[in-house]
Design a protein around this motif. Structure first.
Motif, PDB file in Angstrom:
ATOM      1  N   LEU A  73      44.703  96.952  75.985  1.00  0.00           N
ATOM      2  CA  LEU A  73      46.158  97.134  76.008  1.00  0.00           C
ATOM      3  C   LEU A  73      46.426  97.936  75.170  1.00  0.00           C
ATOM      4  O   LEU A  73      46.319  98.079  73.993  1.00  0.00           O
ATOM      5  N   SER A  74      47.095  99.179  75.838  1.00  0.00           N
ATOM      6  CA  SER A  74      47.609 100.582  74.818  1.00  0.00           C
ATOM      7  C   SER A  74      48.892 100.615  75.106  1.00  0.00           C
ATOM      8  O   SER A  74      49.521 100.814  76.050  1.00  0.00           O
ATOM      9  N   LEU A  75      49.388 101.195  73.988  1.00  0.00           N
ATOM     10  CA  LEU A  75      50.934 101.597  73.819  1.00  0.00           C
ATOM     11  C   LEU A  75      51.029 102.972  74.037  1.00  0.00           C
ATOM     12  O   LEU A  75      50.159 103.743  74.043  1.00  0.00           O
ATOM     13  N   ALA A  76      52.295 103.368  74.241  1.00  0.00           N
ATOM     14  CA  ALA A  76      52.246 104.823  74.571  1.00  0.00           C
ATOM     15  C   ALA A  76      52.297 105.661  73.273  1.00  0.00           C
ATOM     16  O   ALA A  76      52.616 104.948  72.116  1.00  0.00           O
ATOM     17  N   PRO A  77      51.737 106.771  73.197  1.00  0.00           N
ATOM     18  CA  PRO A  77      51.954 107.630  71.864  1.00  0.00           C
ATOM     19  C   PRO A  77      53.251 107.559  71.220  1.00  0.00           C
ATOM     20  O   PRO A  77      54.515 107.691  71.983  1.00  0.00           O
ATOM     21  N   GLY A  78      53.565 107.296  69.908  1.00  0.00           N
ATOM     22  CA  GLY A  78      54.592 107.041  69.126  1.00  0.00           C
ATOM     23  C   GLY A  78      54.988 105.752  69.087  1.00  0.00           C
ATOM     24  O   GLY A  78      56.143 105.523  68.001  1.00  0.00           O
ATOM     25  N   GLU A  79      54.710 104.925  70.032  1.00  0.00           N
ATOM     26  CA  GLU A  79      55.291 103.489  69.742  1.00  0.00           C
ATOM     27  C   GLU A  79      54.035 102.314  68.889  1.00  0.00           C
ATOM     28  O   GLU A  79      53.212 103.005  68.772  1.00  0.00           O
ATOM     29  N   GLN A  80      54.771 101.559  68.292  1.00  0.00           N
ATOM     30  CA  GLN A  80      54.125 100.787  67.212  1.00  0.00           C
ATOM     31  C   GLN A  80      54.734  99.337  67.178  1.00  0.00           C
ATOM     32  O   GLN A  80      55.839  99.317  67.745  1.00  0.00           O
ATOM     33  N   LEU A  81      53.777  98.251  67.086  1.00  0.00           N
ATOM     34  CA  LEU A  81      54.132  96.973  66.843  1.00  0.00           C
ATOM     35  C   LEU A  81      53.647  96.299  65.744  1.00  0.00           C
ATOM     36  O   LEU A  81      52.409  96.610  65.347  1.00  0.00           O
ATOM     37  N   PRO A  82      54.381  95.570  65.080  1.00  0.00           N
ATOM     38  CA  PRO A  82      53.870  94.955  64.042  1.00  0.00           C
ATOM     39  C   PRO A  82      52.614  93.907  64.444  1.00  0.00           C
ATOM     40  O   PRO A  82      52.456  93.546  65.536  1.00  0.00           O
ATOM     41  N   LYS A  83      51.817  93.384  63.394  1.00  0.00           N
ATOM     42  CA  LYS A  83      50.566  92.817  63.658  1.00  0.00           C
ATOM     43  C   LYS A  83      51.012  91.399  64.218  1.00  0.00           C
ATOM     44  O   LYS A  83      50.195  90.816  65.326  1.00  0.00           O
ATOM     45  N   ASP A  84      52.100  90.617  63.788  1.00  0.00           N
ATOM     46  CA  ASP A  84      52.566  89.379  64.419  1.00  0.00           C
ATOM     47  C   ASP A  84      52.966  89.544  66.021  1.00  0.00           C
ATOM     48  O   ASP A  84      52.529  88.718  66.792  1.00  0.00           O
ATOM     49  N   LYS A  85      53.456  90.700  66.250  1.00  0.00           N
ATOM     50  CA  LYS A  85      53.816  91.029  67.585  1.00  0.00           C
ATOM     51  C   LYS A  85      52.463  91.179  68.480  1.00  0.00           C
ATOM     52  O   LYS A  85      52.475  90.680  69.492  1.00  0.00           O
ATOM     53  N   TRP A  86      51.484  91.594  68.057  1.00  0.00           N
ATOM     54  CA  TRP A  86      50.232  92.046  68.694  1.00  0.00           C
ATOM     55  C   TRP A  86      49.555  90.396  68.787  1.00  0.00           C
ATOM     56  O   TRP A  86      49.008  90.299  69.741  1.00  0.00           O
ATOM     57  N   MET A  87      49.557  89.589  67.899  1.00  0.00           N
ATOM     58  CA  MET A  87      49.145  88.300  68.059  1.00  0.00           C
ATOM     59  C   MET A  87      49.776  87.629  68.988  1.00  0.00           C
ATOM     60  O   MET A  87      49.007  86.853  69.887  1.00  0.00           O
ATOM     61  N   GLU A  88      51.003  87.735  69.004  1.00  0.00           N
ATOM     62  CA  GLU A  88      51.868  86.952  70.179  1.00  0.00           C
ATOM     63  C   GLU A  88      51.590  87.736  71.419  1.00  0.00           C
ATOM     64  O   GLU A  88      51.476  86.846  72.275  1.00  0.00           O
ATOM     65  N   LEU A  89      51.426  88.932  71.445  1.00  0.00           N
ATOM     66  CA  LEU A  89      50.982  89.430  72.748  1.00  0.00           C
ATOM     67  C   LEU A  89      49.570  89.127  73.484  1.00  0.00           C
ATOM     68  O   LEU A  89      49.430  88.835  74.495  1.00  0.00           O
ATOM     69  N   ALA A  90      48.527  88.867  72.261  1.00  0.00           N
ATOM     70  CA  ALA A  90      47.139  88.555  72.601  1.00  0.00           C
ATOM     71  C   ALA A  90      47.333  87.032  73.362  1.00  0.00           C
ATOM     72  O   ALA A  90      46.643  86.683  74.101  1.00  0.00           O
ATOM     73  N   ALA A  91      47.934  86.247  72.722  1.00  0.00           N
ATOM     74  CA  ALA A  91      48.058  84.773  73.013  1.00  0.00           C
ATOM     75  C   ALA A  91      48.696  84.881  74.293  1.00  0.00           C
ATOM     76  O   ALA A  91      48.479  84.072  75.225  1.00  0.00           O
ATOM     77  N   GLY A  92      49.768  85.795  74.567  1.00  0.00           N
ATOM     78  CA  GLY A  92      50.516  85.478  76.019  1.00  0.00           C
ATOM     79  C   GLY A  92      49.555  86.137  77.058  1.00  0.00           C
ATOM     80  O   GLY A  92      49.699  85.665  78.367  1.00  0.00           O
ATOM     81  N   CYS A  93      48.689  86.934  76.701  1.00  0.00           N
ATOM     82  CA  CYS A  93      47.846  87.551  77.763  1.00  0.00           C
ATOM     83  C   CYS A  93      46.814  86.277  78.115  1.00  0.00           C
ATOM     84  O   CYS A  93      46.320  86.260  79.476  1.00  0.00           O
ATOM     85  N   ALA A  94      46.300  85.820  77.008  1.00  0.00           N
ATOM     86  CA  ALA A  94      45.412  84.728  77.414  1.00  0.00           C
ATOM     87  C   ALA A  94      45.981  83.529  78.083  1.00  0.00           C
ATOM     88  O   ALA A  94      45.415  83.063  79.286  1.00  0.00           O
ATOM     89  N   GLN A  95      47.506  83.371  77.960  1.00  0.00           N
ATOM     90  CA  GLN A  95      48.019  82.405  78.733  1.00  0.00           C
ATOM     91  C   GLN A  95      48.171  82.940  80.126  1.00  0.00           C
ATOM     92  O   GLN A  95      48.112  82.289  81.270  1.00  0.00           O
ATOM     93  N   GLU A  96      48.499  84.311  80.312  1.00  0.00           N
ATOM     94  CA  GLU A  96      48.627  84.710  81.774  1.00  0.00           C
ATOM     95  C   GLU A  96      47.634  84.802  82.529  1.00  0.00           C
ATOM     96  O   GLU A  96      47.656  84.500  83.708  1.00  0.00           O
ATOM     97  N   LEU A  97      46.560  85.176  82.014  1.00  0.00           N
ATOM     98  CA  LEU A  97      45.245  85.325  82.782  1.00  0.00           C
ATOM     99  C   LEU A  97      44.333  83.978  82.859  1.00  0.00           C
ATOM    100  O   LEU A  97      43.132  83.925  83.353  1.00  0.00           O
ATOM    101  N   GLY A  98      44.723  83.009  81.937  1.00  0.00           N
ATOM    102  CA  GLY A  98      43.944  81.743  82.059  1.00  0.00           C
ATOM    103  C   GLY A  98      42.848  81.472  81.323  1.00  0.00           C
ATOM    104  O   GLY A  98      41.993  80.652  81.676  1.00  0.00           O
ATOM    105  N   PHE A  99      42.643  82.297  80.006  1.00  0.00           N
ATOM    106  CA  PHE A  99      41.440  82.085  79.417  1.00  0.00           C
ATOM    107  C   PHE A  99      42.032  81.542  77.906  1.00  0.00           C
ATOM    108  O   PHE A  99      41.229  81.922  76.961  1.00  0.00           O
TER     109      PHE A  99
END
Length: 327
Positions: A73-99
């Motif tokens: 999962l890649s952001l566009a150049p110049g965009e940033q997310l803090p670590k807690d948002k990345w962790m939230e994003l990873a957990a959301g992806c696992a839930q969305e794809l069922g793993f």
């Protein structure tokens, strides 16, 4: 956000790439500490321990040839997310794809000009069930659109085949658009494939035919006919239609010539009839005049002042004429 998904056979190769610094053909590391593990799910430890744990669970379904699911999962150049948002994003992806109940690892990379997250997932669960990879590209694309809205990231159009029809956005490709217009123009005046190829060659394209049809332009760029809406079967169909139209046009022209000749003959006949008609009218008038004269001759004699003759007087006159004849 752009999402990519792959399936593979080796946990070792995927985990070593995600967890270690990348090297150039045996040279020194490009970026130190490029990888940071943000999330462990049902696994933990060093690279060797992770490889062993993933491999042990994989043995629960030895028939599965590709147990590794690798997401990026890649952001566009110049965009940033803090670590807690990345962790939230990873957990959301696992839930969305069922793993969410499978082993997976979330690793943040900082070796490029844009932040990107790697998710290494074991498709084999502890219940021996296999995580399906059906429509995985479509699922990842849908998840990226949700993340963009949720975190205020730059909107990225998904490939059209992964979007609902009402959301599809066609990208303008000037090269393909020009080729499409040329093909449409040439097809309008051809009825054979050989003539079509010849005229396309005159416009600077080489026509390549096999199981389908493709076009090679002057820059060496190859474009399939299906990419511009003109696959081989449609090209052949349009050429056949042009041939039918030309045959119908010839038939219509010959019918119009025949109709013109017939109309000329009819006009001649009408002119002849008009010439003869006065003669027929003259004979009729002569017959009418003779009938009229005969009627006048057959009329009884009239007396003076237009009065009719007396029948008794005519009888006496005839008797006197007979007596005179005898004498």
């Amino acid at each position: 956000m752009i999402g990519k998904v792959k399936t593979g056979e080796s946990f070792r190769g995927c985990l070593m790439y995600c967890l270690h610094d990348k090297e150039l053909n045996g040279g020194g590391p490009v970026v130190q500490d490029r990888a940071e593990v943000l999330l462990y799910n049902r696994c933990f430890g060093s690279d060797k321990e992770l490889i062993q744990q993933f491999s042990e669970v994989r043995l629960l379904n030895q028939k599965l040839a590709k147990p590794v699911l690798h997401l990026t999962l890649s952001l566009a150049p110049g965009e940033q997310l803090p670590k807690d948002k990345w962790m939230e994003l990873a957990a959301g992806c696992a839930q969305e794809l069922g793993f969410q109940h499978n082993q997976y690892l979330a690793v943040l990379h900082k070796d490029t000009g844009h932040q990107h997250l790697h998710l290494v997932v074991n498709r084999v669960g502890f219940d021996k069930r296999t995580l399906s990879d059906s429509k995985s590209y479509k699922k990842v694309a849908a998840f990226c659109r949700k993340v963009e809205t949720r975190f205020g990231l730059r909107q990225v159009h998904s490939p059209n085949r992964f979007l609902p029809k009402e959301q599809q956005v066609q990208r303008l490709d000037s090269r393909k658009e020009g080729l499409r217009m040329h093909v449409e123009q040439v097809l309008g005046g051809c009825r054979t494939l050989a003539l079509f190829e010849e005229r396309m060659k005159g416009l600077g394209y080489q026509v390549l035919r096999g199981r389908g049809i493709a076009f090679l332009d002057g820059m060496g760029v190859r474009t399939k006919g299906s990419e511009i809406g003109y696959p081989l079967n449609r090209v052949e169909q349009l050429l056949a239609q042009q041939e039918v139209k030309q045959e119908q046009s010839k038939s219509t022209s010959s019918n119009e010539v025949s109709a013109g000749k017939c109309a000329g003959d009819e006009r001649k006949n009408e002119a002849g009839a008009q010439v003869v008609q006065p003669a027929i009218g003259g004979r009729h008038q002569e017959q009418h005049s003779s009938h009229k004269a005969l009627e006048q001759m057959l009329r009884p004699e009239q007396g003076g002042k237009g009065e009719a003759a007396d029948p008794n007087h005519l009888k006496k006159k005839r008797v006197k004429q007979r007596k005179h004849t005898r004498l």
